[in-house]
Design a protein around this motif. Sequence first.
Motif, PDB file in Angstrom:
ATOM      1  N   TRP A 112       0.800  -1.240   0.084  1.00  0.00           N
ATOM      2  CA  TRP A 112      -0.108  -0.089   0.017  1.00  0.00           C
ATOM      3  C   TRP A 112       0.770   1.160  -0.011  1.00  0.00           C
ATOM      4  CZ3 TRP A 112      -4.757   0.736  -1.466  1.00  0.00           C
ATOM      5  CH2 TRP A 112      -5.581  -0.561  -1.502  1.00  0.00           C
ATOM      6  N   ALA A 113       1.833   1.191   0.548  1.00  0.00           N
ATOM      7  CA  ALA A 113       2.839   2.509   0.678  1.00  0.00           C
ATOM      8  C   ALA A 113       3.334   2.644  -0.529  1.00  0.00           C
ATOM      9  CB  ALA A 113       3.982   2.151   1.672  1.00  0.00           C
ATOM     10  N   VAL A 114       3.934   1.484  -1.380  1.00  0.00           N
ATOM     11  CA  VAL A 114       4.282   1.575  -2.772  1.00  0.00           C
ATOM     12  C   VAL A 114       3.355   2.280  -3.640  1.00  0.00           C
ATOM     13  CG1 VAL A 114       5.112   0.370  -4.787  1.00  0.00           C
ATOM     14  CG2 VAL A 114       6.200   0.101  -2.460  1.00  0.00           C
ATOM     15  N   GLY A 115       2.126   1.698  -3.575  1.00  0.00           N
ATOM     16  CA  GLY A 115       1.073   2.364  -4.306  1.00  0.00           C
ATOM     17  C   GLY A 115       0.692   3.724  -4.231  1.00  0.00           C
ATOM     18  N   THR A 116       0.496   4.058  -2.944  1.00  0.00           N
ATOM     19  CA  THR A 116       0.448   5.350  -2.540  1.00  0.00           C
ATOM     20  C   THR A 116       1.389   6.283  -2.966  1.00  0.00           C
ATOM     21  OG1 THR A 116      -0.991   4.796  -0.523  1.00  0.00           O
ATOM     22  CG2 THR A 116      -0.031   7.123  -0.459  1.00  0.00           C
ATOM     23  N   ALA A 117       2.696   6.089  -2.965  1.00  0.00           N
ATOM     24  CA  ALA A 117       3.901   6.851  -3.296  1.00  0.00           C
ATOM     25  C   ALA A 117       3.801   7.048  -4.654  1.00  0.00           C
ATOM     26  CB  ALA A 117       5.348   5.955  -2.916  1.00  0.00           C
TER      27      ALA A 117
ATOM     28  N   GLU B  26       1.037   6.858  -6.573  1.00  0.00           N
ATOM     29  CA  GLU B  26       0.014   7.714  -6.887  1.00  0.00           C
ATOM     30  C   GLU B  26       0.141   9.092  -6.773  1.00  0.00           C
ATOM     31  OE1 GLU B  26      -3.652   7.884  -4.338  1.00  0.00           O
ATOM     32  OE2 GLU B  26      -4.504   6.835  -6.105  1.00  0.00           O
ATOM     33  N   GLN B  27       1.226   9.407  -5.646  1.00  0.00           N
ATOM     34  CA  GLN B  27       1.564  10.893  -5.260  1.00  0.00           C
ATOM     35  C   GLN B  27       2.720  11.405  -6.095  1.00  0.00           C
ATOM     36  OE1 GLN B  27       1.570  10.917  -0.858  1.00  0.00           O
ATOM     37  NE2 GLN B  27      -0.377  10.608  -0.533  1.00  0.00           N
ATOM     38  N   GLY B  28       3.277  10.571  -6.924  1.00  0.00           N
ATOM     39  CA  GLY B  28       4.495  10.909  -7.750  1.00  0.00           C
ATOM     40  C   GLY B  28       5.574  11.261  -6.960  1.00  0.00           C
ATOM     41  N   VAL B  29       5.864  10.425  -5.824  1.00  0.00           N
ATOM     42  CA  VAL B  29       6.998  10.339  -4.994  1.00  0.00           C
ATOM     43  C   VAL B  29       7.810   9.197  -5.206  1.00  0.00           C
ATOM     44  CG1 VAL B  29       6.107  12.387  -3.521  1.00  0.00           C
ATOM     45  CG2 VAL B  29       5.820   9.980  -2.769  1.00  0.00           C
ATOM     46  N   TRP B  30       7.525   8.244  -5.955  1.00  0.00           N
ATOM     47  CA  TRP B  30       7.989   7.058  -6.196  1.00  0.00           C
ATOM     48  C   TRP B  30       8.936   6.961  -7.106  1.00  0.00           C
ATOM     49  CZ3 TRP B  30       8.431   2.312  -3.894  1.00  0.00           C
ATOM     50  CH2 TRP B  30       9.251   1.321  -4.637  1.00  0.00           C
ATOM     51  N   HIS B  31      10.295   6.551  -7.106  1.00  0.00           N
ATOM     52  CA  HIS B  31      11.203   6.273  -8.023  1.00  0.00           C
ATOM     53  C   HIS B  31      11.751   4.889  -8.279  1.00  0.00           C
ATOM     54  CE1 HIS B  31      14.858   7.152  -6.094  1.00  0.00           C
ATOM     55  NE2 HIS B  31      14.281   7.669  -5.248  1.00  0.00           N
ATOM     56  N   GLU B  32      12.172   4.546  -9.255  1.00  0.00           N
ATOM     57  CA  GLU B  32      12.742   3.060  -9.551  1.00  0.00           C
ATOM     58  C   GLU B  32      14.185   3.092  -9.205  1.00  0.00           C
ATOM     59  OE1 GLU B  32      11.675   0.139 -10.119  1.00  0.00           O
ATOM     60  OE2 GLU B  32       9.454   0.837  -9.816  1.00  0.00           O
ATOM     61  N   GLY B  33      15.139   2.148  -8.593  1.00  0.00           N
ATOM     62  CA  GLY B  33      16.204   2.230  -8.343  1.00  0.00           C
ATOM     63  C   GLY B  33      16.675   2.986  -6.928  1.00  0.00           C
TER      64      GLY B  33
ATOM     65  N   ASP C 277      11.290  -5.148  -3.935  1.00  0.00           N
ATOM     66  CA  ASP C 277      10.572  -6.219  -4.366  1.00  0.00           C
ATOM     67  C   ASP C 277       9.356  -6.342  -3.848  1.00  0.00           C
ATOM     68  OD1 ASP C 277       9.877  -8.253  -6.010  1.00  0.00           O
ATOM     69  OD2 ASP C 277      10.328  -9.650  -4.637  1.00  0.00           O
ATOM     70  N   ALA C 278       8.215  -4.931  -4.051  1.00  0.00           N
ATOM     71  CA  ALA C 278       7.041  -5.202  -3.519  1.00  0.00           C
ATOM     72  C   ALA C 278       6.150  -4.789  -4.847  1.00  0.00           C
ATOM     73  CB  ALA C 278       6.752  -3.971  -2.423  1.00  0.00           C
ATOM     74  N   ARG C 279       4.981  -5.142  -4.617  1.00  0.00           N
ATOM     75  CA  ARG C 279       4.057  -5.001  -5.854  1.00  0.00           C
ATOM     76  C   ARG C 279       2.830  -4.310  -5.335  1.00  0.00           C
ATOM     77  NH1 ARG C 279       6.499  -9.707  -6.062  1.00  0.00           N
ATOM     78  NH2 ARG C 279       7.654 -10.170  -7.747  1.00  0.00           N
ATOM     79  N   PRO C 280       2.734  -2.810  -5.817  1.00  0.00           N
ATOM     80  CA  PRO C 280       1.504  -2.120  -5.248  1.00  0.00           C
ATOM     81  C   PRO C 280       0.189  -2.776  -5.475  1.00  0.00           C
ATOM     82  CG  PRO C 280       2.221  -1.044  -7.279  1.00  0.00           C
ATOM     83  CD  PRO C 280       3.436  -2.285  -6.865  1.00  0.00           C
ATOM     84  N   GLN C 281      -0.673  -2.606  -4.593  1.00  0.00           N
ATOM     85  CA  GLN C 281      -2.006  -3.115  -4.502  1.00  0.00           C
ATOM     86  C   GLN C 281      -2.963  -2.153  -5.200  1.00  0.00           C
ATOM     87  OE1 GLN C 281      -3.116  -6.139  -3.362  1.00  0.00           O
ATOM     88  NE2 GLN C 281      -0.908  -6.156  -3.052  1.00  0.00           N
ATOM     89  N   PRO C 282      -4.048  -2.629  -6.153  1.00  0.00           N
ATOM     90  CA  PRO C 282      -4.811  -1.734  -6.845  1.00  0.00           C
ATOM     91  C   PRO C 282      -5.550  -1.000  -5.909  1.00  0.00           C
ATOM     92  CG  PRO C 282      -5.505  -4.023  -7.107  1.00  0.00           C
ATOM     93  CD  PRO C 282      -4.094  -4.067  -6.288  1.00  0.00           C
ATOM     94  N   PHE C 283      -5.836   0.265  -6.133  1.00  0.00           N
ATOM     95  CA  PHE C 283      -6.820   1.137  -5.218  1.00  0.00           C
ATOM     96  C   PHE C 283      -7.861   0.826  -5.498  1.00  0.00           C
ATOM     97  CE2 PHE C 283      -2.930   3.774  -5.333  1.00  0.00           C
ATOM     98  CZ  PHE C 283      -2.652   3.426  -3.914  1.00  0.00           C
ATOM     99  N   ARG C 284      -9.123   0.394  -4.683  1.00  0.00           N
ATOM    100  CA  ARG C 284     -10.372   0.111  -4.806  1.00  0.00           C
ATOM    101  C   ARG C 284     -11.274   1.351  -4.608  1.00  0.00           C
ATOM    102  NH1 ARG C 284      -8.464  -4.288  -1.569  1.00  0.00           N
ATOM    103  NH2 ARG C 284      -7.652  -5.583  -3.133  1.00  0.00           N
TER     104      ARG C 284
END
Length: 106
Positions: free
Chosen positions: A72-77, A79-86, A99-106
């Motif tokens: 959920w943290a990854v998905g939120t990050a 969605e908010q544009g604060v996530w980056h790879e690497g 190695d986390a996979r975001p959950q779809p938002f419902r």
Amino acid sequence: MSPESARVVEIARGHQGKDSQAINQWYDSDHPDASWCARFVSWVFNEAGGPLPDMQKTHRDPRAQGFQSVEWAVGTAMEQGVWHEGTDGTRPGDVVVFDARPQPFR
């Protein structure tokens, strides 16, 4: 390292090898299926004086801070544009997820 980042690192290191009672009490352990690592990160930032924003759209506890699920943290990050790879540019005190996979938002 900024003073805020140094405090995050200091608190995390100071808790090594200790039981999770303080963290579970802070998080009001209503969610026994929560990831301890996610709770730990949320607790550390709270103790350092910089609580993480609510990163769980479906949590059942209105007092919850941070996250109980890395996905959920990854998905939120994202969605908010604060996530980056690497890991380029990471510094002590940053939250890093492997190695986390975001959950779809419902």
